[in-house]
Design a protein around this motif. Sequence first.
Motif, PDB file in Angstrom:
ATOM      1  N   CYS A   1       0.932  -1.286  -0.124  1.00 30.06           N
ATOM      2  CA  CYS A   1       0.093  -0.012  -0.182  1.00 30.06           C
ATOM      3  C   CYS A   1       0.932   1.242   0.106  1.00 30.06           C
ATOM      4  N   VAL A   2       0.383   2.248  -0.460  1.00 26.83           N
ATOM      5  CA  VAL A   2       0.834   3.473  -0.148  1.00 26.83           C
ATOM      6  C   VAL A   2       0.030   4.297   0.857  1.00 26.83           C
ATOM      7  N   GLN A   3       0.618   4.761   1.837  1.00 29.55           N
ATOM      8  CA  GLN A   3       0.064   5.378   2.978  1.00 29.55           C
ATOM      9  C   GLN A   3       0.274   6.953   2.977  1.00 29.55           C
ATOM     10  N   VAL A   4      -0.748   7.755   3.061  1.00 35.43           N
ATOM     11  CA  VAL A   4      -0.650   9.061   2.932  1.00 35.43           C
ATOM     12  C   VAL A   4      -1.190   9.681   4.347  1.00 35.43           C
ATOM     13  N   ARG A   5      -0.173  10.760   4.642  1.00 35.94           N
ATOM     14  CA  ARG A   5      -0.635  11.611   5.825  1.00 35.94           C
ATOM     15  C   ARG A   5      -1.199  12.989   5.361  1.00 35.94           C
ATOM     16  N   LEU A   6      -2.406  13.258   5.566  1.00 33.13           N
ATOM     17  CA  LEU A   6      -3.000  14.601   5.088  1.00 33.13           C
ATOM     18  C   LEU A   6      -3.062  15.552   6.370  1.00 33.13           C
ATOM     19  N   SER A   7      -2.524  16.870   6.344  1.00 29.48           N
ATOM     20  CA  SER A   7      -2.582  17.851   7.296  1.00 29.48           C
ATOM     21  C   SER A   7      -4.177  18.077   7.203  1.00 29.48           C
TER      22      SER A   7
END
Length: 275
Positions: free
Chosen positions: A92-98
């Motif tokens: 997976c690609v895990q993204v953290r978004l402000s």
Amino acid sequence: MGTFVHGAVVWDVACPQRPSRVAGVTMAGFRVRRLDALRMVPHPAVTLLVEFGPGSPVMDCAAGGQQRGSVVAGPGLGSGGAVWARGENVECVQVRLSPVIARAVLGASPADLDGAVVPLDDLWGREASRIRERLNDVSSWQDRFALTDELLARRHEAGASVDAEVAWAWHRIVVSRGLVRVDGLASEVGWSRKRLWSRFRSQLGLPPKRAAKLVRFDHAAHRLVAGEGAARVAADGGYTDQSHLHRDVMAFTGVTPVNVAGEPFLAVDDIAWPR
């Protein structure tokens, strides 16, 4: 791609070699052969998980709910030890978004998630399926990061921004590591306390005081993982005493500071998202 071993879990971790086009976005890639009951430790960001491999991650919630595949969750995912991840052959690609940019990227406010783990398909529809297919079709992590970044940038540009005053209040909380006087934020932006609290909660998904506590906890938790003593972390982190730190850590994770120091999800953090 680096390898991180914790107990019986072997993580292959890929980190992006260039910053995202969108400020407030960080990405990491994971390949895990076997993931068994991994506690999701709360983080002050919206978490976006896009799976594309042969396996499928599963999120188990303490309340009995379960989500498979690509998901999104608001700030503080896993508070109280309520969410666990598992699966086999997960890629997976895990993204953290402000939280400040999450509304534009998701097409919905983090407040609409209401603390739940939500299928990405519910927010993005066919676009969620397309990005999974494209991620699976390319062979390098850099290409996957580039594809994900392109999608996030396009959605961010087309989406609605939060109020400048709300963004400023969030920035003040983050740069102070959660130690800003929250009651003073409204006067700093020239709003009434009621107005700021209402807009902040509706646009970012949590009230200012909760946001400050979450940011403070995040810094404290990573210092515990780095091997620092609880007394020192409490004193430097704005806690009244070590008991205060203990209560906060228990509230966010469901375990003690000693147990948090051994959490694999936090231990892999500085590899996946170098600070």
